[in-house]
Design a protein around this motif. Structure first.
Motif, PDB file in Angstrom:
ATOM      1  N   ALA A  44      -6.182  38.513  -1.825  1.00  0.00           N
ATOM      2  CA  ALA A  44      -7.168  39.557  -1.537  1.00  0.00           C
ATOM      3  C   ALA A  44      -8.145  39.094  -0.461  1.00  0.00           C
ATOM      4  O   ALA A  44      -8.498  39.848   0.448  1.00  0.00           O
ATOM      5  CB  ALA A  44      -7.924  39.939  -2.805  1.00  0.00           C
ATOM      6  N   LYS A  45      -8.560  37.841  -0.535  1.00  0.00           N
ATOM      7  CA  LYS A  45      -9.500  37.297   0.447  1.00  0.00           C
ATOM      8  C   LYS A  45      -8.846  37.241   1.828  1.00  0.00           C
ATOM      9  O   LYS A  45      -9.471  37.592   2.827  1.00  0.00           O
ATOM     10  CB  LYS A  45      -9.955  35.917   0.000  1.00  0.00           C
ATOM     11  CG  LYS A  45     -11.123  35.389   0.761  1.00  0.00           C
ATOM     12  CD  LYS A  45     -11.749  34.239   0.005  1.00  0.00           C
ATOM     13  CE  LYS A  45     -12.936  33.711   0.737  1.00  0.00           C
ATOM     14  NZ  LYS A  45     -14.195  34.172   0.245  1.00  0.00           N
ATOM     15  N   GLU A  46      -7.591  36.807   1.889  1.00  0.00           N
ATOM     16  CA  GLU A  46      -6.875  36.726   3.168  1.00  0.00           C
ATOM     17  C   GLU A  46      -6.699  38.100   3.806  1.00  0.00           C
ATOM     18  O   GLU A  46      -6.811  38.248   5.016  1.00  0.00           O
ATOM     19  CB  GLU A  46      -5.502  36.083   2.968  1.00  0.00           C
ATOM     20  CG  GLU A  46      -5.542  34.601   2.718  1.00  0.00           C
ATOM     21  CD  GLU A  46      -4.177  34.027   2.376  1.00  0.00           C
ATOM     22  OE1 GLU A  46      -3.183  34.790   2.295  1.00  0.00           O
ATOM     23  OE2 GLU A  46      -4.102  32.802   2.155  1.00  0.00           O
ATOM     24  N   LYS A  47      -6.391  39.110   2.977  1.00  0.00           N
ATOM     25  CA  LYS A  47      -6.137  40.455   3.485  1.00  0.00           C
ATOM     26  C   LYS A  47      -7.405  41.293   3.609  1.00  0.00           C
ATOM     27  O   LYS A  47      -7.372  42.394   4.142  1.00  0.00           O
ATOM     28  CB  LYS A  47      -5.135  41.177   2.587  1.00  0.00           C
ATOM     29  CG  LYS A  47      -3.760  40.568   2.643  1.00  0.00           C
ATOM     30  CD  LYS A  47      -2.774  41.376   1.844  1.00  0.00           C
ATOM     31  CE  LYS A  47      -1.377  40.800   1.979  1.00  0.00           C
ATOM     32  NZ  LYS A  47      -0.386  41.640   1.305  1.00  0.00           N
ATOM     33  N   GLY A  48      -8.513  40.781   3.066  1.00  0.00           N
ATOM     34  CA  GLY A  48      -9.771  41.521   3.136  1.00  0.00           C
ATOM     35  C   GLY A  48      -9.791  42.750   2.245  1.00  0.00           C
ATOM     36  O   GLY A  48     -10.388  43.763   2.596  1.00  0.00           O
TER      37      GLY A  48
END
Length: 63
Positions: A44-48
């Motif tokens: 989720a953090k990588e994909k925003g």
């Protein structure tokens, strides 16, 4: 600095459903594998994008 892991609701309010001091403790409370929490959080953090697992850094001076 203190870290708290939470599972939050999927709606726009993101209300806490479960809170723990570590991802492992949260996983035990929820009956899931710790890797599930770490993996979903990282992706989720990588994909925003929004994730139901949240890591919150709390400055101890705020207490």
């Amino acid at each position: 600095m203190m870290t708290v892991w939470m599972r939050v609701s999927r709606d726009k309010y993101e209300l806490p459903e479960a809170v723990a001091d570590t991802a492992g403790e949260l996983a035990r409370k929820l009956g899931v594998n710790t890797n599930v929490i770490y993996t979903r959080y990282r992706i989720a953090k990588e994909k925003g994008i929004r994730c139901v697992y949240v890591k919150v850094e709390i400055d101890e001076d705020d207490e």
